[in-house]
Scaffold this motif. Sequence first.
Motif, PDB file in Angstrom:
ATOM      1  N   GLU A 147      -9.320  21.113  -4.474  1.00  0.00           N
ATOM      2  CA  GLU A 147      -8.313  20.647  -5.424  1.00  0.00           C
ATOM      3  C   GLU A 147      -8.851  19.450  -6.191  1.00  0.00           C
ATOM      4  N   VAL A 148      -8.297  19.251  -7.383  1.00  0.00           N
ATOM      5  CA  VAL A 148      -8.681  18.101  -8.190  1.00  0.00           C
ATOM      6  C   VAL A 148      -7.453  17.631  -8.972  1.00  0.00           C
ATOM      7  N   THR A 149      -7.329  16.326  -9.145  1.00  0.00           N
ATOM      8  CA  THR A 149      -6.220  15.757  -9.920  1.00  0.00           C
ATOM      9  C   THR A 149      -6.771  15.166 -11.214  1.00  0.00           C
ATOM     10  N   LEU A 150      -6.194  15.582 -12.339  1.00  0.00           N
ATOM     11  CA  LEU A 150      -6.611  15.109 -13.665  1.00  0.00           C
ATOM     12  C   LEU A 150      -5.490  14.315 -14.311  1.00  0.00           C
ATOM     13  N   THR A 151      -5.857  13.424 -15.206  1.00  0.00           N
ATOM     14  CA  THR A 151      -4.853  12.781 -16.037  1.00  0.00           C
ATOM     15  C   THR A 151      -4.363  13.786 -17.066  1.00  0.00           C
ATOM     16  N   PHE A 152      -3.259  13.475 -17.696  1.00  0.00           N
ATOM     17  CA  PHE A 152      -2.694  14.364 -18.718  1.00  0.00           C
ATOM     18  C   PHE A 152      -3.712  14.601 -19.833  1.00  0.00           C
ATOM     19  N   THR A 153      -4.374  13.534 -20.270  1.00  0.00           N
ATOM     20  CA  THR A 153      -5.347  13.640 -21.360  1.00  0.00           C
ATOM     21  C   THR A 153      -6.556  14.467 -20.947  1.00  0.00           C
ATOM     22  N   GLU A 154      -7.048  14.285 -19.702  1.00  0.00           N
ATOM     23  CA  GLU A 154      -8.194  15.056 -19.225  1.00  0.00           C
ATOM     24  C   GLU A 154      -7.877  16.547 -19.195  1.00  0.00           C
ATOM     25  N   ALA A 155      -6.651  16.890 -18.807  1.00  0.00           N
ATOM     26  CA  ALA A 155      -6.268  18.300 -18.764  1.00  0.00           C
ATOM     27  C   ALA A 155      -6.241  18.915 -20.162  1.00  0.00           C
ATOM     28  N   ILE A 156      -5.834  18.139 -21.138  1.00  0.00           N
ATOM     29  CA  ILE A 156      -5.759  18.643 -22.514  1.00  0.00           C
ATOM     30  C   ILE A 156      -7.147  18.751 -23.137  1.00  0.00           C
ATOM     31  N   GLU A 157      -7.980  17.743 -22.932  1.00  0.00           N
ATOM     32  CA  GLU A 157      -9.277  17.677 -23.598  1.00  0.00           C
ATOM     33  C   GLU A 157     -10.428  18.242 -22.765  1.00  0.00           C
ATOM     34  N   ALA A 159     -12.614  17.886 -18.825  1.00  0.00           N
ATOM     35  CA  ALA A 159     -13.290  16.755 -18.178  1.00  0.00           C
ATOM     36  C   ALA A 159     -14.332  17.271 -17.195  1.00  0.00           C
ATOM     37  N   THR A 160     -15.357  16.468 -16.968  1.00  0.00           N
ATOM     38  CA  THR A 160     -16.348  16.725 -15.922  1.00  0.00           C
ATOM     39  C   THR A 160     -16.050  15.780 -14.763  1.00  0.00           C
ATOM     40  N   VAL A 161     -15.765  16.351 -13.605  1.00  0.00           N
ATOM     41  CA  VAL A 161     -15.334  15.536 -12.462  1.00  0.00           C
ATOM     42  C   VAL A 161     -16.239  15.801 -11.267  1.00  0.00           C
ATOM     43  N   PRO A 162     -16.457  14.789 -10.419  1.00  0.00           N
ATOM     44  CA  PRO A 162     -17.233  15.001  -9.194  1.00  0.00           C
ATOM     45  C   PRO A 162     -16.344  15.579  -8.094  1.00  0.00           C
ATOM     46  N   LEU A 163     -16.820  16.615  -7.413  1.00  0.00           N
ATOM     47  CA  LEU A 163     -16.087  17.222  -6.316  1.00  0.00           C
ATOM     48  C   LEU A 163     -16.960  17.192  -5.067  1.00  0.00           C
ATOM     49  N   ARG A 164     -16.450  16.609  -4.008  1.00  0.00           N
ATOM     50  CA  ARG A 164     -17.169  16.593  -2.730  1.00  0.00           C
ATOM     51  C   ARG A 164     -16.635  17.742  -1.893  1.00  0.00           C
ATOM     52  N   MET A 165     -17.528  18.655  -1.497  1.00  0.00           N
ATOM     53  CA  MET A 165     -17.113  19.874  -0.818  1.00  0.00           C
ATOM     54  C   MET A 165     -17.861  20.039   0.490  1.00  0.00           C
ATOM     55  N   SER A 166     -17.158  20.614   1.448  1.00  0.00           N
ATOM     56  CA  SER A 166     -17.762  20.960   2.740  1.00  0.00           C
ATOM     57  C   SER A 166     -17.768  22.476   2.870  1.00  0.00           C
ATOM     58  N   SER A 167     -18.893  23.028   3.292  1.00  0.00           N
ATOM     59  CA  SER A 167     -18.996  24.474   3.421  1.00  0.00           C
ATOM     60  C   SER A 167     -20.072  24.825   4.440  1.00  0.00           C
ATOM     61  N   GLN A 168     -20.152  26.099   4.763  1.00  0.00           N
ATOM     62  CA  GLN A 168     -21.193  26.599   5.646  1.00  0.00           C
ATOM     63  C   GLN A 168     -22.432  26.938   4.821  1.00  0.00           C
ATOM     64  N   SER A 169     -23.573  26.421   5.213  1.00  0.00           N
ATOM     65  CA  SER A 169     -24.831  26.697   4.523  1.00  0.00           C
ATOM     66  C   SER A 169     -25.911  26.943   5.579  1.00  0.00           C
ATOM     67  N   PRO A 170     -27.078  27.471   5.180  1.00  0.00           N
ATOM     68  CA  PRO A 170     -28.138  27.718   6.164  1.00  0.00           C
ATOM     69  C   PRO A 170     -28.460  26.473   6.983  1.00  0.00           C
ATOM     70  N   CYS A 171     -28.542  26.658   8.302  1.00  0.00           N
ATOM     71  CA  CYS A 171     -28.834  25.542   9.214  1.00  0.00           C
ATOM     72  C   CYS A 171     -30.242  25.009   8.941  1.00  0.00           C
ATOM     73  N   LYS A 172     -30.343  23.695   8.744  1.00  0.00           N
ATOM     74  CA  LYS A 172     -31.645  23.101   8.447  1.00  0.00           C
ATOM     75  C   LYS A 172     -32.554  23.083   9.676  1.00  0.00           C
ATOM     76  N   ALA A 173     -31.972  22.964  10.869  1.00  0.00           N
ATOM     77  CA  ALA A 173     -32.780  22.864  12.082  1.00  0.00           C
ATOM     78  C   ALA A 173     -33.571  24.140  12.350  1.00  0.00           C
ATOM     79  N   CYS A 174     -32.974  25.301  12.059  1.00  0.00           N
ATOM     80  CA  CYS A 174     -33.652  26.579  12.340  1.00  0.00           C
ATOM     81  C   CYS A 174     -33.938  27.369  11.067  1.00  0.00           C
ATOM     82  N   SER A 175     -33.784  26.714   9.897  1.00  0.00           N
ATOM     83  CA  SER A 175     -34.027  27.362   8.601  1.00  0.00           C
ATOM     84  C   SER A 175     -33.138  28.589   8.402  1.00  0.00           C
ATOM     85  N   GLY A 176     -31.952  28.556   9.012  1.00  0.00           N
ATOM     86  CA  GLY A 176     -31.001  29.638   8.818  1.00  0.00           C
ATOM     87  C   GLY A 176     -31.242  30.866   9.665  1.00  0.00           C
TER      88      GLY A 176
END
Length: 391
Positions: A147-157, A159-176
């Motif tokens: 989810e992301v929250t924008l100002t009224f003006t950002e929604a109209i015009e 915007a580029t926003v930073p999103l910090r996300m957590s997900s499952q990715s290949p394990c670095k210890a065993c190279s996946g």
Amino acid sequence: MSTKDFIEKDFYKVLGVPKDATEAEIKKAYRKLAREYHPDANKGNAKAEERFKEISEANDVLGDAKKRKEYDEARALFGNGGFRPGPGAGGSFNFDLGDLFGGGAQGGGASGGFGGGIGDVFGGLFNRGGAGTTRTQPRRGQDIDTEVTLTFTEAIEGATVPLRMSSQSPCKACSGTGDKNGTPRVCPTCVGTGQVARGSGGGFSLTDPCPDCKGRGLIAEHPCLDCKGSGRAKSSRTMQVRIPAGVTDSQRIRLRGKGAPGERGGPSGDLYVVVHVGAHPVFGRKDDNLTVTVPVTFTEAALGGEIKVPTLGGPSLTLKLPPGTPNGRTMRARGKGAVRKDGTRGDLLVTVEVSVPKDLSGKARDALEAYREATADEDPRAELFEAAKGA
């Protein structure tokens, strides 16, 4: 989507197009239905939401040339009009290989004959190889919701926003690989396909993810301590995401390929962003139009004139107020609204609100008293009472 759904659902009927429809016809039909049943246009309508899912599912298959070919082949074999399990012993199929392959079933690789196994044919349809196949398949990454929250003006015009996300990715210890030594073995249950057959009666089977390797096609002899042999580990990352101009509150945006990374060369999943839009102290929104209420004096409304109106993020504009403008009248300033999908803009809807002063100077009071005497013979409520009597 299960193999059963893939076979039994008539996606052409869902989109309302013939089986020989062109790519353009399918795209046109999908866009028309998607606009009609989109959740944003049918808030709280569960049937419309379910219909929208069916339409999207059908477009995902028919809109992809490869998937459509596999779907047509599967329907031809198993669907309406295709071959059915025959009454022969052991539930075997009652069909002629010559009819199926169009050239007669000849073994031994004879010229013009059919030299492959039946598993080779069905393997392309259900992502299963023929007997002896041990090649593990690429796996698509997981979809991510955020989810992301924008100002009224950002929604109209936009915007580029930073999103910090957590997900499952290949394990670095065993190279996946899931194995701490980096040498997993092919799963003996599914022979590396990640799928196992499930009997459904009638002589053919459907497929499910392999329960032993959880669909990976690989088993770790020495499970990695970090990922417990899964080959996947939780990771966090920050991504700069461009939110398009004109988004609305609670709108869900799909960003293809921005989700979790895939396995073994598989594509990344998608990122779904739910947008929350803050309120504005001056402006409101109605579809693609912006709204604003502008106070005017009694004399401006009665005599007419020019008034200045603010715009969102731009210079003010001047509107001409006609004489005798009533309270609550709405005027339109074209092209000053929100950005539409085609890049054009909606309008700014300006509502006039006649301002009544709370304190009057002696001079202003004398002028209003003189005006009241001059209009004493006029009764703005006369028509109202006459209409009430005649009703």
